[in-house]
Design an enzyme around this catalytic site. Structure first.
Site, mmCIF file in Angstrom:
data_model
loop_
_atom_site.group_PDB
_atom_site.id
_atom_site.type_symbol
_atom_site.label_atom_id
_atom_site.label_comp_id
_atom_site.label_asym_id
_atom_site.label_seq_id
_atom_site.Cartn_x
_atom_site.Cartn_y
_atom_site.Cartn_z
ATOM 1 C CG ASP A 207 29.360 41.746 40.591
ATOM 2 O OD1 ASP A 207 30.097 42.110 40.225
ATOM 3 O OD2 ASP A 207 28.290 42.317 39.937
ATOM 4 C CG HIS A 519 35.739 39.915 45.617
ATOM 5 N ND1 HIS A 519 35.673 40.016 47.026
ATOM 6 C CD2 HIS A 519 34.716 40.427 45.077
ATOM 7 C CE1 HIS A 519 34.457 40.582 47.129
ATOM 8 N NE2 HIS A 519 33.842 40.854 45.942
ATOM 9 C CG ASP A 547 45.145 34.185 46.500
ATOM 10 O OD1 ASP A 547 44.169 34.256 46.230
ATOM 11 O OD2 ASP A 547 45.835 32.967 46.586
ATOM 12 C CD GLU A 556 35.143 42.205 41.499
ATOM 13 O OE1 GLU A 556 33.972 41.719 41.433
ATOM 14 O OE2 GLU A 556 35.579 43.378 41.823
#
Length: 577
Positions: A207, A519, A547, A556
């Site tokens: 993120d 991710h 994966d 991630e």
């Protein structure tokens, strides 16, 4: 974050199966139907098993080895001997017998170990075993980790927030325009909707938010690497600097994060816990994320971590930029003074946010801050505080270090300090603890079929923990000059680059069959993985990794995991003598 896709469960068809059986009680068709379902279910399970045909049976470091290093592969399949061949022409260069099989505790596999340490000549090779198959190609070279290190360090640059970034790897360009240039609003820290400069730093993970506690351990581990491996690191060039040829590229990249962190300190010395959107954003490129972002209130762990890393920065940047070093030290002392007047643990008020919490108790963070300030200033007051906190914590090194437990960093600084005034009994206690833990890692490595010095421990981000264990092993090597500790540190790297039950690299863009769908929101921009990122890895057991982009629990990426890998590789920029 997004929830992981539901995995296939037997309960998916259990109800319909029993319903059918009840309608055809004691009938042949019911029996045949149940057998068919069981066979189909068995086929599905074994096809999904990572140790089945989908994974290579010969598992080794798919990046490569130093000429004089120990070289071993783990073979899943019955065999008696193996052959090493040149990749290009297939010419045999070595033939050997495998050892007695090992029943690996955590994977429940029967593994045969192939030792090909006798192959020392630089080149590209593969390993074959009759009836089993062949390995991925790998290199033997004295500079085998130089390029991987640059790729991983450059990945930090590609994580930059508030700046346009661009790099090319293997002919593919990776870039995005400047993002999040509006950081950030002060609603949650002063009750007013005002803009305050919070531009810069690295995106935290998959993120785009920015968290001080995770930045703390990340910068701490990277600066620890500078302290331990300064000479080779000072020579690294990744071509991402601008306007400063004096500061080494390595320190220049860390400074991008430090410049942002300095913006996170309030006037009273406290440090805001994070800068974040209220909820996690969607899978869009960073410059398209226009959702408002906010400073959150202060936290004592964040403030202590800030004090520690700015004190470290003051030492390491002084010869390159004395004014910046002074600024860092002043900020560190201000944060420490605030902590002294607020001795209680204080978690940030994060009501209104559902992004990464990074909540943690602050005893270890305060210990680290006191040690680093003493090491930087020599002030006896910091020394007394540091030693009291080390004694209270038990003077014990932890098996796993991460954002929630950073005392290892402080204790390493204290143990290896060259300053006068340390408590000799405490120094000896820490040294004994360090060597005890390092010896435990050696034992775990020796009995594991993939030489993983972390036994059967799996949890969120365990690959990062494996990488960070090299801080302990390299410290034990420095303390004793015993090469076994460095050998185990290399085995940590071997595991991450392919000597694991998947037979593949855990680092995007490096080694054989690396992760393609981490991710990482940037992957939506190109539909492929950006290079140089260590994925979190198995969480519940050795096979619990996929994966799959949506599987943030195992796939991630995060700055603290990459910092561990940077440290691990930095230790091998020079081939062991």
């Amino acid at each position: 974050m997004e929830r992981t896709p539901k995995s296939f469960k037997f309960s998916f068809f259990r109800g319909s199966l029993f319903k059918r059986l009840s309608l055809r009680k004691n009938s042949l068709s019911a029996i045949m139907f149940s057998i068919t379902i069981v066979l189909l279910f068995s086929t599905f399970v074994f096809a999904a098993d990572p140790t089945a045909d989908s994974a290579p049976r010969i598992r080794l470091n798919t990046v490569g080895y130093f000429p004089d290093a120990e070289k071993k592969a783990s073979i899943f399949g019955e065999c008696r001997e193996f052959v090493v061949r040149h990749s290009k022409d297939g010419v045999e260069v070595f033939r050997g017998a495998v050892g007695e099989p090992i029943r690996n505790a955590d994977t429940k596999e029967k593994l045969f170990i192939a030792d090909f340490s006798a192959v020392k000549a630089p080149g590209e090779y593969r390993l074959e075993a009759e009836g089993v198959g062949r390995s991925a190609d790998f290199r033997i070279a004295s500079d085998v980790y130089d390029e991987p290190f640059k790729v991983v360090l450059r990945s930090m640059y590609l994580w930059r927030c508030g700046k346009a970034v661009s790099a090319t790897y293997k002919g593919v360009a990776y870039s995005h325009p400047a993002c999040h240039t509006e950081d950030a609003w002060t609603d949650f820290v002063n009750g007013r909707h005002e803009k305050q400069d919070g531009v810069g730093g690295w995106h935290d993970a998959g993120d785009y938010n920015k968290y001080v506690v995770n930045a703390g351990v990340t910068v701490g581990v990277m600066l620890r690497a500078w302290d331990d491996f300064r000479i080779p690191l000072s020579k690294v060039r990744i071509g991402t600097q601008s306007g400063d040829d004096k500061t080494p590229d390595y320190l220049a990249e860390i400074r991008w994060e430090l410049d942002w962190l300095l913006k996170m300190q309030a006037d009273d010395g406290s440090v805001y816990h994070k800068l974040s959107t209220k909820t996690f954003g969607g899978f869009i490129s960073p410059e398209k994320e226009k959702t408002e972002r906010f400073f959150t209130p202060w936290g004592s762990a964040a403030t202590a971590d800030f004090a520690a890393i700015t004190a470290m920065a003051s030492r390491y940047y002084r010869e390159y930029d004395a004014a910046f070093a002074d600024r860092c030290l002043a900020a560190s002392q201000k944060a420490y003074a605030f902590l002294q007047s607020h001795p209680e643990n204080h978690n940030a008020d994060q009501r209104g946010f559902s992004t990464g919490a990074y909540d943690t108790k602050d005893a270890d963070d305060r210990l680290w801050a006191a040690v680093e300030l003493w090491e930087t200033t020599g002030d006896a007051n910091f020394l007394r505080d540091a030693e009291a906190r080390i004694e209270k914590s038990g003077a014990w090194f932890d098996h796993s270090m991460d954002w929630g437990e950073v005392k290892n960093l402080g204790q390493l600084t204290y143990l290896f300090s060259k300053k006068d005034g340390r408590n000799s009994a405490l120094v000896q206690k820490l040294r004994s603890s360090l060597l005890y833990l390092a010896d435990e890692l050696v034992k775990e490595r020796d009995v594991h079929g993939y030489a993983r010095p972390f036994g059967e421990k799996y949890f969120w981000g365990c690959n990062g923990a494996v990488a960070r264990q090299t801080t302990i092993l390299q410290a034990a090597y420095r303390a004793t000059n015993k090469s076994v500790y460095r050998d185990v540190a290399i085995d940590e790297v071997n595991h991450l680059f392919g000597r694991n039950c998947f037979g593949r690299s855990f680092v995007t863009g490096l080694g054989d069959h690396p992760p393609l769908h981490p991710h990482d929101r940037r992957c939506e921009m190109k539909g492929e993985a950006w290079p140089g990122y260590l994925v979190g890895g198995p969480r519940k057991n050795a096979f619990d990794w996929r994966d799959v982009q949506g599987d943030y629990e195992t796939n991630e990426i995060a700055i603290n995991w990459n910092a561990g890998l940077i440290y691990a590789l930095a230790g091998f920029l020079e081939s062991p003598k």
